[in-house]
Write a protein that holds these residues in place. Structure first.
Motif, short mmCIF file in Angstrom:
data_model
loop_
_atom_site.label_atom_id
_atom_site.label_comp_id
_atom_site.label_asym_id
_atom_site.label_seq_id
_atom_site.Cartn_x
_atom_site.Cartn_y
_atom_site.Cartn_z
N GLY A 157 66.48 -84.32 71.91
CA GLY A 157 65.87 -83.31 72.95
C GLY A 157 64.26 -83.67 73.14
N PRO A 194 70.00 -80.55 75.23
CA PRO A 194 69.40 -79.25 75.96
C PRO A 194 69.75 -79.06 77.32
CG PRO A 194 67.54 -80.68 74.50
CD PRO A 194 69.07 -81.19 74.61
N ARG A 237 60.94 -68.87 66.86
CA ARG A 237 62.24 -69.18 67.64
C ARG A 237 62.35 -68.33 68.66
NH1 ARG A 237 66.41 -70.43 64.42
NH2 ARG A 237 67.22 -71.08 66.64
N LEU A 273 71.03 -72.93 65.01
CA LEU A 273 71.47 -72.80 66.24
C LEU A 273 71.90 -71.23 66.22
CD1 LEU A 273 71.83 -73.57 69.40
CD2 LEU A 273 74.25 -73.90 68.76
N PHE A 303 60.25 -75.61 73.21
CA PHE A 303 61.10 -75.71 74.17
C PHE A 303 60.50 -75.22 75.67
CE2 PHE A 303 65.16 -75.08 76.31
CZ PHE A 303 66.05 -75.88 76.25
N SER A 322 60.69 -78.75 63.08
CA SER A 322 61.17 -79.99 63.55
C SER A 322 60.56 -81.12 62.72
CB SER A 322 61.00 -80.13 65.10
OG SER A 322 59.40 -80.48 65.11
N ARG A 377 65.71 -81.62 64.64
CA ARG A 377 65.41 -80.47 64.27
C ARG A 377 66.73 -79.80 63.73
NH1 ARG A 377 64.66 -81.00 69.18
NH2 ARG A 377 65.83 -79.77 70.81
N SER A 430 69.69 -71.15 71.58
CA SER A 430 68.37 -71.03 70.73
C SER A 430 67.51 -72.16 70.47
CB SER A 430 68.64 -70.41 69.46
OG SER A 430 69.28 -71.25 68.57
N ALA A 431 66.52 -71.99 70.63
CA ALA A 431 65.59 -73.20 70.24
C ALA A 431 64.17 -72.97 69.63
CB ALA A 431 65.25 -73.71 71.79
#
Length: 317
Positions: free
Chosen positions: A96, A224, A162, A203, A244, A266, A144, A239-240
């Motif tokens: 990503g 992504p 998050r 996730l 992001f 990450s 990550r 989720s990220a």
């Protein structure tokens, strides 16, 4: 004779179980089973009894030769790994947006410090944070969360809040922030069986589920872009990390902070036994930039948030 099939055969023979062999190789049980069947068809013999799982007489003969072939291939790869950097590029995988702004900053600084070295970039999907390194397809990976494997060294670069990625038409998208209890029942995108457990736990917010399985949509996501496209179509949630939101902006999607979720990392991941100068230099550069730039770029928590996350040690020299 395909080395991947031999490796799967040896793992099953040594583990006495297809599932344990798959976990050892970071493959799905279906992939390992397919490798063994393909090898049996190629050789025209049955190599493994299935109940219980153990080598046949032909399998025992092949097992001796297969171990030699695999050891020879690994030795050749290790010898090449020690070749001068002007012969081999430093292969860097990026999942990503990697470690946000620290990814391009680290690579640019590496180029300035070692202009004679070549860099080769590879895009990694959600399943490859471990396998790409162990299969020697890359030498370093911005991924990550932190892989959990003693064969991999981890340098934490960012520690971030998050978020969830949801269709803009969903009610949760109207909130300026949500709590974990508000997002645990969302239908999250499915991941392939070969995805490392550390990534699926990340996730799906596994630590907050008490062992319960998440709801999963029928759609899979490997990148992504997959998440964004399917969220825009109203098919599910992802989720990220907070960074992001600075890299992706798609009509029909909304990013909502999860205010009480543990902050997540990450990292720059490398093979633990890889001591080549180029690899060590990249690790040192990346960790130095993380200390210097992280607070300014919102890539590390403020002091009052320091207890929200667990530390993962860095062992870069």
């Amino acid at each position: 004779m395909d080395l991947r099939r031999l490796t799967s055969f040896v793992a099953v023979a040594e583990e006495g179980h297809f599932g344990r062999a798959a976990a050892r190789l970071f493959l799905s049980p279906a992939a390992v089973t397919a490798h063994v069947k393909q090898l049996e068809r190629e050789l025209g013999v049955t190599l493994l009894d299935r109940t219980p799982v153990r080598p046949t007489a032909a399998g025992e003969r092949l097992l001796r030769h297969a171990r030699v072939l695999i050891d020879t291939a690994n030795a050749a790869a290790a010898e090449l790994a020690d070749a001068p950097s002007d012969d081999l590029p430093l292969r860097v995988g990026i999942m990503g947006h990697g470690s946000a702004e620290l990814t391009p900053a680290s690579l640019q600084a590496f180029r300035r410090a070692r202009p004679e070295s070549r860099l080769a970039m590879t895009t990694l999907d959600f399943t490859e944070g471990v396998s790409a390194l162990l299969e020697r397809r890359v030498d370093a990976a911005f991924v990550r969360p932190a892989p959990i494997d003693e064969r991999i060294a981890v340098d934490v670069l960012t520690t971030e809040q998050r978020i969830v990625v949801v269709p803009s038409a969903w009610q949760v998208a109207d909130a300026p922030g949500v709590r974990l209890r508000d997002v645990l029942e969302l239908p999250y995108f499915s991941l392939p069986d070969r995805t490392p457990r550390s990534f699926t736990d990340y996730l799906y917010f596994a630590s907050a589920r008490g062992g319960e399985q998440p709801r999963r949509s029928r759609d899979h996501a490997l990148t992504p872009q997959d998440v964004l496209i399917n969220a825009a179509l109203g098919r599910g949630a992802g989720s990220a990390l907070l960074s992001f939101t600075r890299y992706y902006s798609w009509p029909g999607t909304t990013f909502v902070p999860v205010t009480d979720a543990p902050w997540e990392h990450s990292v720059l991941a490398t093979r633990a036994d890889d001591r080549r100068p180029d690899v060590l230099l990249l690790r040192n550069i990346a960790t130095k930039l993380a200390r210097e730039l992280g607070p300014r770029l919102r890539l590390s928590p403020p002091s009052d948030a320091s207890t929200q996350h667990g530390a993962v040690p860095t062992d870069a020299p």
